[in-house]
Design an enzyme around this catalytic site. Structure first.
Site, mmCIF file in Angstrom:
data_model
loop_
_atom_site.group_PDB
_atom_site.id
_atom_site.type_symbol
_atom_site.label_atom_id
_atom_site.label_comp_id
_atom_site.label_asym_id
_atom_site.label_seq_id
_atom_site.Cartn_x
_atom_site.Cartn_y
_atom_site.Cartn_z
ATOM 1 N NE ARG A 1 4.581 7.934 0.728
ATOM 2 C CZ ARG A 1 5.285 7.787 -0.158
ATOM 3 N NH1 ARG A 1 6.552 8.047 -0.447
ATOM 4 N NH2 ARG A 1 4.847 6.497 -1.080
ATOM 5 C CB CYS B 1 7.185 -1.769 -6.013
ATOM 6 S SG CYS B 1 7.707 -0.665 -4.841
ATOM 7 C CG ASP C 1 1.228 -0.847 -2.754
ATOM 8 O OD1 ASP C 1 1.624 -1.832 -3.109
ATOM 9 O OD2 ASP C 1 1.246 0.506 -3.358
ATOM 10 C CB ALA D 1 -3.705 5.594 0.486
ATOM 11 C CB ALA D 2 0.358 8.587 0.454
ATOM 12 N N PRO D 3 1.345 8.000 -2.427
ATOM 13 C CG PRO D 3 2.528 8.160 -4.446
ATOM 14 C CD PRO D 3 2.508 7.229 -3.353
ATOM 15 N N GLY D 4 -0.980 7.739 -3.706
ATOM 16 C CA GLY D 4 -2.517 7.672 -4.186
ATOM 17 C C GLY D 4 -2.751 7.233 -5.709
ATOM 18 C CG ASN D 5 -0.001 7.032 -8.930
ATOM 19 O OD1 ASN D 5 -0.510 8.035 -9.377
ATOM 20 N ND2 ASN D 5 1.412 6.842 -9.007
ATOM 21 C CE LYS D 6 -0.251 -0.102 -6.422
ATOM 22 N NZ LYS D 6 0.879 0.748 -6.099
HETATM 23 N N1 SAM Z 1 -0.334 2.439 -2.690
HETATM 24 C C1 SAM Z 1 0.318 3.866 -2.903
HETATM 25 C C2 SAM Z 1 0.259 4.297 -4.526
HETATM 26 O O1 SAM Z 1 0.055 3.376 -5.310
HETATM 27 O O2 SAM Z 1 0.450 5.504 -4.736
HETATM 28 C C3 SAM Z 1 1.848 3.575 -2.705
HETATM 29 C C4 SAM Z 1 2.219 3.151 -1.227
HETATM 30 S S1 SAM Z 1 3.741 3.098 -0.713
HETATM 31 C C5 SAM Z 1 4.183 1.813 -1.344
HETATM 32 C C6 SAM Z 1 3.478 2.679 1.045
HETATM 33 C C7 SAM Z 1 2.791 3.736 1.970
HETATM 34 O O3 SAM Z 1 2.529 2.985 3.266
HETATM 35 C C8 SAM Z 1 3.757 4.965 2.316
HETATM 36 O O4 SAM Z 1 3.183 6.019 1.746
HETATM 37 C C9 SAM Z 1 3.821 5.189 3.832
HETATM 38 O O5 SAM Z 1 3.731 6.086 4.176
HETATM 39 C C10 SAM Z 1 2.736 4.004 4.077
HETATM 40 N N2 SAM Z 1 2.550 3.524 5.402
HETATM 41 C C11 SAM Z 1 3.920 2.859 6.188
HETATM 42 N N3 SAM Z 1 3.334 2.342 7.370
HETATM 43 C C12 SAM Z 1 2.111 2.707 7.485
HETATM 44 C C13 SAM Z 1 1.026 2.485 8.481
HETATM 45 N N4 SAM Z 1 1.399 1.821 9.515
HETATM 46 N N5 SAM Z 1 -0.095 2.770 8.195
HETATM 47 C C14 SAM Z 1 -0.411 3.578 7.051
HETATM 48 N N6 SAM Z 1 0.383 3.704 6.113
HETATM 49 C C15 SAM Z 1 1.587 3.457 6.282
#
Ligand code: SAM
Length: 466
Positions: free
Chosen positions: A263, A359, A305, A235-240
């Site tokens: 994040r 992305c 995502d 989820a991070a940084p959380g826009n969605k």
């Molecule tokens: N959905 C977010 C948004 O819209 O702001 C962007 C997400 S970013 C593309 C991918 C995120 O997945 C990163 O913050 C990363 O730390 C997290 N991540 C990577 N592996 C993960 C896991 N096994 N479990 C949970 N989060 C994970």
């Protein structure tokens, strides 16, 4: 290390995704970082031109010891830069032998493209449809305000409102202090490409979110009604997440997971600023979240995502053109994780609808991941055909892949993106008819675990560790 060797090493590092130009310049150990940074950026800017000239002059075939990145830097200096400012060392006589041919090839390229100056060879980047021409999208945060109020605010500050756009062409010609409503998304305002609103008080107050249009599609297409229970798996940084919360009108529950504490901390701030109160953050590996945990028994919607190569990201395309392709090893590792995460998400017993997005522009992270997950669950899930008028579809790598969406600066005036909407073929037996028909009437899940969990609420301090 000599200037040219250092610049070549940075270019090679950027290409193999070891880091950004800035990061690699600083870690190179080269003393004059400013000089090195300028040389690398300039060489990178002219990368496509240099590749073309070097190839047509046959430089690498003639000089077997010359590595491609070093050749690029040296040819930049010779043809486009300030001459061999680093002295040139043993490379100078070698390059001088090819100078006439290289110059002739550069001249030929200019004639071919009908331009007279070196800079004009770069013009393609500023043409409509290139990354730098993607409009500034502003998602109105309906948890704090409404579209009409934001429109009025900008009008009072000298912007001219053009109403709802009827097509992408209206977005392409947007200039100056004009803005309009996106033709597809109901709460998305569109400003000209270079509009910077990061310091804007309404942004700082969470009344709008600066979010690319393609990145607004996943929450919209998940279409979870208010009252739903939703998992935002990465989820991070959380826009969605904040977009999901707005669509849920803060009614229902979002279980948001991420592995990265930093994040998550900025996400907590972002959600608080956006007035999100229906979200529970957890610093947890989504792969270890148990689908049979009673807390998630009502989760019918999942947004996935996951981490990806980011090869479609606008900032990457603008800062490091041509550096969009990740190495094979990285791609394999990312696709492996994405596939595991998607298959794991599909095991949540009440799941009805899932949106998978990245992305990335790479088929391995997109169509291949979706195809693999569907194949592992034969007959249980299907791809949903969405947005039939969306011009850019999934690559035809398997039957039905055209139901997926792709996005790019050229085709949709957005960052590069991929989205697949997946639906369960039948209502799972664990969901009763009553639950399926009236989810908002069902009781809340078991009390949440205290450890490492935060409930995001407007104005509350939700930073982990605070
Ligand atoms: N959905 C977010 C948004 O819209 O702001 C962007 C997400 S970013 C593309 C991918 C995120 O997945 C990163 O913050 C990363 O730390 C997290 N991540 C990577 N592996 C993960 C896991 N096994 N479990 C949970 N989060 C994970």
């Amino acid at each position: 290390m000599a200037l040219y060797a250092a610049a070549a090493a940075v270019l090679a590092g950027v290409e193999s995704r070891q880091g950004s130009i800035k990061g690699l310049v600083y870690s190179s150990g080269f003393q004059n970082v400013k000089q090195l940074y300028a040389l690398v950026c300039e060489t990178q800017r002219y990368s496509a031109v240099l590749d073309a000239v070097i190839a047509s002059a046959g430089l690498l075939r003639a000089e077997k010891k010359l590595r491609p990145h070093l050749a690029k830097v040296l040819v930049y200096e010779l043809l486009l830069g300030k001459g061999f400012r680093g002295g040139g060392g043993r490379w100078k006589p070698m390059l001088s032998r090819h100078q006439a041919r290289l110059k002739a090839e550069l001249a030929r390229l200019k004639v071919h493209r009908g331009v007279s100056r070196n800079e004009d060879l770069l013009e393609v980047e500023s043409r409509p449809g290139s990354a730098s021409q993607v409009p500034r999208f502003v998602r109105v945060n309906t948890l704090k305000t409404c579209c009409d109020d934001v429109v009025d605010y900008f009008k009072r500050r000298g912007f001219s409102y053009q109403g709802r756009a009827s097509s992408l062409d209206d977005l392409r010609v947007l200039k100056g202090k004009h803005f309009l409503l996106d033709p597809l998304l109901p709460e998305l305002l569109v400003f000209p490409a270079q509009t910077d609103l990061h310091e804007h008080p309404l942004y700082q107050a969470g009344h709008f979110i600066l979010q690319d249009k393609a990145s607004c599609l996943p929450a919209m297409l998940l279409a979870a009604p208010p009252g739903s229970h939703v998992i935002d798996a990465c989820a991070a940084p959380g826009n969605k997440t904040s977009h999901l919360a707005a669509l849920l009108k803060n009614q229902g529950k979002i279980f948001a997971f991420d592995l990265d504490a930093k994040r998550l901390a900025s996400m907590a701030t972002l959600l608080a600023r956006a007035g999100v109160s229906c979200c529970e953050l957890a610093e947890e590996d989504f792969l270890t979240v148990s689908p049979s945990d009673p807390r998630y028994c009502q989760v019918r919607y999942i947004l996935l995502d996951p981490s990806c190569s980011g090869s479609g990201m606008l900032t990457r395309q603008l800062e490091e053109p041509g550096a969009g392709t990740p190495s094979k090893e990285r791609l394999r590792a990312l696709a492996g994780f994405q596939q595991r995460a998607l298959c794991h998400a599909l095991t949540f017993p009440s799941l009805q609808r899932l949106v998978y997005s990245t992305c990335s522009l790479c088929q391995e992270e997109n169509e291949d991941v979706v195809q693999g997950a569907l194949q592992q669950n034969p007959g249980a899930f299907r791809l949903v055909p969405v947005l039939p008028s969306w011009p850019h579809r999934g690559l035809s790598t398997f039957p039905g892949a055209e139901h997926c969406l792709r996005a790019s600066p050229e085709t949709t005036l957005t960052g590069g993106f991929f989205i697949a909407v997946i639906e369960r073929v039948e209502v799972p037996s664990s969901v009763s008819q009553a639950e399926a028909l009236a989810p908002e009437l069902m009781p809340s899940p078991a009390p949440k675990r205290k450890k490492r969990r935060r409930k995001a609420a407007a104005g509350a301090s939700t930073l982990p560790g605070t």
